[in-house]
Write a protein that holds these residues in place. Structure first.
Motif, PDB file in Angstrom:
ATOM      1  N   ARG A 178       6.069 -10.536   6.609  1.00 27.90           N
ATOM      2  CA  ARG A 178       5.098  -9.895   5.733  1.00 27.90           C
ATOM      3  C   ARG A 178       4.707  -8.538   6.290  1.00 27.90           C
ATOM      4  O   ARG A 178       4.524  -8.383   7.499  1.00 27.90           O
ATOM      5  CB  ARG A 178       3.896 -10.834   5.605  1.00 27.90           C
ATOM      6  N   GLN A 179       4.613  -7.543   5.397  1.00 25.51           N
ATOM      7  CA  GLN A 179       4.107  -6.225   5.796  1.00 25.51           C
ATOM      8  C   GLN A 179       2.829  -5.972   5.014  1.00 25.51           C
ATOM      9  O   GLN A 179       2.845  -5.951   3.774  1.00 25.51           O
ATOM     10  CB  GLN A 179       5.139  -5.127   5.492  1.00 25.51           C
ATOM     11  N   ILE A 180       1.733  -5.799   5.727  1.00 24.39           N
ATOM     12  CA  ILE A 180       0.479  -5.450   5.058  1.00 24.39           C
ATOM     13  C   ILE A 180       0.536  -3.973   4.675  1.00 24.39           C
ATOM     14  O   ILE A 180       0.931  -3.131   5.482  1.00 24.39           O
ATOM     15  CB  ILE A 180      -0.721  -5.734   5.980  1.00 24.39           C
ATOM     16  N   VAL A 181       0.188  -3.680   3.417  1.00 25.05           N
ATOM     17  CA  VAL A 181       0.230  -2.301   2.930  1.00 25.05           C
ATOM     18  C   VAL A 181      -1.132  -1.634   3.133  1.00 25.05           C
ATOM     19  O   VAL A 181      -1.216  -0.512   3.602  1.00 25.05           O
ATOM     20  CB  VAL A 181       0.645  -2.253   1.449  1.00 25.05           C
ATOM     21  N   ASP A 200      -0.407  -6.961  11.662  1.00 28.86           N
ATOM     22  CA  ASP A 200       0.498  -6.956  10.505  1.00 28.86           C
ATOM     23  C   ASP A 200       0.444  -5.642   9.718  1.00 28.86           C
ATOM     24  O   ASP A 200       1.396  -5.276   9.043  1.00 28.86           O
ATOM     25  CB  ASP A 200       0.143  -8.118   9.559  1.00 28.86           C
ATOM     26  N   VAL A 246      -1.449   5.159   1.891  1.00 25.53           N
ATOM     27  CA  VAL A 246      -0.168   4.524   2.248  1.00 25.53           C
ATOM     28  C   VAL A 246       0.716   5.541   2.976  1.00 25.53           C
ATOM     29  O   VAL A 246       1.400   5.209   3.947  1.00 25.53           O
ATOM     30  CB  VAL A 246       0.552   3.959   1.006  1.00 25.53           C
ATOM     31  N   VAL A 247       0.673   6.796   2.518  1.00 25.59           N
ATOM     32  CA  VAL A 247       1.436   7.854   3.197  1.00 25.59           C
ATOM     33  C   VAL A 247       0.976   7.973   4.654  1.00 25.59           C
ATOM     34  O   VAL A 247       1.802   8.056   5.566  1.00 25.59           O
ATOM     35  CB  VAL A 247       1.279   9.207   2.459  1.00 25.59           C
ATOM     36  N   GLU A 248      -0.340   7.943   4.872  1.00 26.83           N
ATOM     37  CA  GLU A 248      -0.851   8.014   6.249  1.00 26.83           C
ATOM     38  C   GLU A 248      -0.397   6.818   7.086  1.00 26.83           C
ATOM     39  O   GLU A 248      -0.121   6.945   8.275  1.00 26.83           O
ATOM     40  CB  GLU A 248      -2.383   8.078   6.265  1.00 26.83           C
ATOM     41  N   HIS A 249      -0.318   5.642   6.452  1.00 20.70           N
ATOM     42  CA  HIS A 249       0.150   4.464   7.194  1.00 20.70           C
ATOM     43  C   HIS A 249       1.629   4.615   7.551  1.00 20.70           C
ATOM     44  O   HIS A 249       2.075   4.198   8.619  1.00 20.70           O
ATOM     45  CB  HIS A 249      -0.100   3.187   6.397  1.00 20.70           C
ATOM     46  N   LEU A 250       2.383   5.220   6.627  1.00 19.72           N
ATOM     47  CA  LEU A 250       3.804   5.502   6.909  1.00 19.72           C
ATOM     48  C   LEU A 250       3.919   6.469   8.086  1.00 19.72           C
ATOM     49  O   LEU A 250       4.695   6.242   9.028  1.00 19.72           O
ATOM     50  CB  LEU A 250       4.455   6.112   5.655  1.00 19.72           C
ATOM     51  N   ARG A 271       9.711  -3.036   8.855  1.00 19.23           N
ATOM     52  CA  ARG A 271      10.360  -4.358   8.887  1.00 19.23           C
ATOM     53  C   ARG A 271      11.872  -4.368   8.792  1.00 19.23           C
ATOM     54  O   ARG A 271      12.487  -5.409   9.032  1.00 19.23           O
ATOM     55  CB  ARG A 271       9.837  -5.232   7.724  1.00 19.23           C
ATOM     56  N   ASP A 326      -5.168   6.189  -3.078  1.00 18.97           N
ATOM     57  CA  ASP A 326      -4.521   5.001  -2.511  1.00 18.97           C
ATOM     58  C   ASP A 326      -3.143   5.367  -1.963  1.00 18.97           C
ATOM     59  O   ASP A 326      -2.748   4.919  -0.891  1.00 18.97           O
ATOM     60  CB  ASP A 326      -4.352   3.907  -3.575  1.00 18.97           C
ATOM     61  N   GLU A 327      -2.409   6.186  -2.729  1.00 20.56           N
ATOM     62  CA  GLU A 327      -1.077   6.592  -2.275  1.00 20.56           C
ATOM     63  C   GLU A 327      -1.186   7.421  -0.994  1.00 20.56           C
ATOM     64  O   GLU A 327      -0.390   7.245  -0.062  1.00 20.56           O
ATOM     65  CB  GLU A 327      -0.360   7.397  -3.363  1.00 20.56           C
ATOM     66  N   LYS A 339       3.452  -7.097   1.118  1.00 20.09           N
ATOM     67  CA  LYS A 339       4.756  -7.453   0.557  1.00 20.09           C
ATOM     68  C   LYS A 339       5.389  -8.505   1.448  1.00 20.09           C
ATOM     69  O   LYS A 339       5.282  -8.449   2.671  1.00 20.09           O
ATOM     70  CB  LYS A 339       5.679  -6.233   0.496  1.00 20.09           C
ATOM     71  N   ILE A 389       3.008   4.558  11.342  1.00 20.59           N
ATOM     72  CA  ILE A 389       4.067   3.690  11.875  1.00 20.59           C
ATOM     73  C   ILE A 389       5.243   4.534  12.350  1.00 20.59           C
ATOM     74  O   ILE A 389       5.871   4.236  13.362  1.00 20.59           O
ATOM     75  CB  ILE A 389       4.488   2.628  10.832  1.00 20.59           C
ATOM     76  N   GLU A 409       3.977   5.711  -5.630  1.00 21.10           N
ATOM     77  CA  GLU A 409       3.302   4.957  -4.575  1.00 21.10           C
ATOM     78  C   GLU A 409       4.137   3.746  -4.186  1.00 21.10           C
ATOM     79  O   GLU A 409       4.274   3.431  -3.002  1.00 21.10           O
ATOM     80  CB  GLU A 409       1.905   4.514  -5.035  1.00 21.10           C
ATOM     81  N   GLY A 415       2.203  -2.868  12.358  1.00 20.90           N
ATOM     82  CA  GLY A 415       3.541  -3.102  12.898  1.00 20.90           C
ATOM     83  C   GLY A 415       3.525  -3.350  14.399  1.00 20.90           C
ATOM     84  O   GLY A 415       4.448  -2.971  15.116  1.00 20.90           O
ATOM     85  N   LEU A 472       7.378   2.336   3.783  1.00 25.44           N
ATOM     86  CA  LEU A 472       6.544   1.748   4.840  1.00 25.44           C
ATOM     87  C   LEU A 472       7.143   0.414   5.280  1.00 25.44           C
ATOM     88  O   LEU A 472       7.288   0.139   6.470  1.00 25.44           O
ATOM     89  CB  LEU A 472       5.115   1.545   4.308  1.00 25.44           C
TER      90      LEU A 472
END
Lengths: 241, 241
Positions: free
Chosen positions: A69-72, A185, A136-140, B145, A132-133, A62, A143, B133, A188, B140
């Motif tokens: 930019r934030q890589i998802v 990226d 993303v939860v794990e990435h949240l 950011r 996939d979700e 995004k 971080i 998601e 973070g 995230l």
């Protein structure tokens, strides 16, 4: 067909029958190629197509109003690119090929047609989106809660496990086209911090990140250090027989 | 039925026909009630049911090995609780009711049955999962950011927009059972920092967070400050007519 990356991946959720495999095949009509660095899914665009990645790597991200930019996440063979975008009025993110990639294009009617033919394939696609979700939860969580070195280790272990599912990685490591800049990226971290963290993991004898390769020097110790529990990747075999 | 929160929400994606509404109704067989504070989805549990939230609020979260907790999102009427968990061998997260809640229980065969009856309802559920998601992606981006005050403003604007879709909020504000402690755990802030950020937003005349209520004192200025673009909530009317 079950030899394609998507077929292999969905096989972790559902044992597909012959008509289901044929419905999945029907999604692979329009093959396309995109070159590295040129977006194929565009944040803010309407009537955006989705894609199934057949070969190569991509990155979803995004862009903020101020240009940050934030890589998802990164996408590997068997992953959908922009699946959300095909269901939304406007795409909420962009996808860029990291390498040259081969994909199959999917539009809303293709998806609807496949869903009409087999509800179990529809469930499998819901499962893939849910997975996939979960990532993303794990990435949240990473971080929000993990210290930088642990976050890096966890992230590379996740990539390794995902690649293993589609036959592209093992506990020894995997080929990896990502740069330290990509990792920074996604996690973070600053470029300097990323470099320091990777050096630490190498000096500890756990992992070596080199141009083009990630080598797990001591997989078990790395997994223990990162508290890596792959439950959220749900790769332990089909729930739907 | 279209008056239920889930029917209203899915209506933002698809104009449901009478048989589709009846398939959606068939998902609402087993009504249950859970009291505030007692988990109904359990991280690590197998054969976990999913739920559709009919009334009340819930919170989904992950517990780390060291006991830290990261809140992933809050759920409001019309949302699924633990949809991923019903598709995975083991649930990758927990869900706790914030208030007493009324739900409908859903098991894998219920979902498969509904998917068999109507592919468009299956697409709508995929859309709802994709929207969930998209929200996690925004969280995230927020943690990665956005500065703390902007992150808080963005988060409460998102909740307001989601509640508005199911008839429970407006640009004036919404009833809110969350505590500052919930907000801190969702946004990765300390309790002290959370308190300071909410005071700032109030002193700037943008937003007042009180026990039980969020009031938007100047919605437009708040939305501009937070650079809130609700595209990712995809609430602008059905794509599938």
């Amino acid at each position: 067909m079950q030899n394609t990356a998507l077929g292999r991946k969905l096989g972790a959720f559902v044992a597909l029958s012959a008509p289901e495999i044929s419905a999945l095949e029907s999604l692979h009509k329009r093959r396309r190629t995109f070159v590295a660095g040129r977006d194929l899914v565009h944040q803010g665009q309407s009537e955006q197509a989705a894609y199934i990645l057949a070969s190569g790597w991509a990155v979803s991200y995004k862009i903020m109003e101020d240009g940050q930019r934030q890589i998802v996440d990164f996408q590997i063979p068997g992953d959908f690119l922009g699946l959300r975008s095909v269901l939304f009025h406007l795409s909420d993110h962009s996808v860029e090929p990291v390498t040259n990639i081969d994909v199959t294009e999917i539009l809303l009617p293709d998806l609807l047609d496949a869903f009409s033919r087999t509800p179990r394939l529809a469930m499998a696609i819901l499962w893939a989106a849910s997975r996939d979700e979960a990532m993303v939860v794990e990435h949240l969580v990473g971080i929000g809660r993990r210290e930088a070195t642990e976050r890096m280790a966890h992230f590379l272990l996740e990539l390794g496990a995902r690649l293993a599912l589609v036959g592209m990685g093992s506990k020894a490591g995997f080929d990896c086209p990502l740069t330290q800049y990509h990792l920074a990226d996604a996690l973070g971290l600053s470029a300097v911090h990323t470099n320091r963290v990777l050096r630490k993991l190498r000096e500890w004898g756990m992992l070596t990140f080199r141009s083009g390769t990630v080598r797990f020097d001591d997989y078990d110790r790395l997994a223990e250090f990162a508290k890596f529990d792959p439950t959220y990747l749900d790769q332990t075999g089909p729930l739907l027989k």
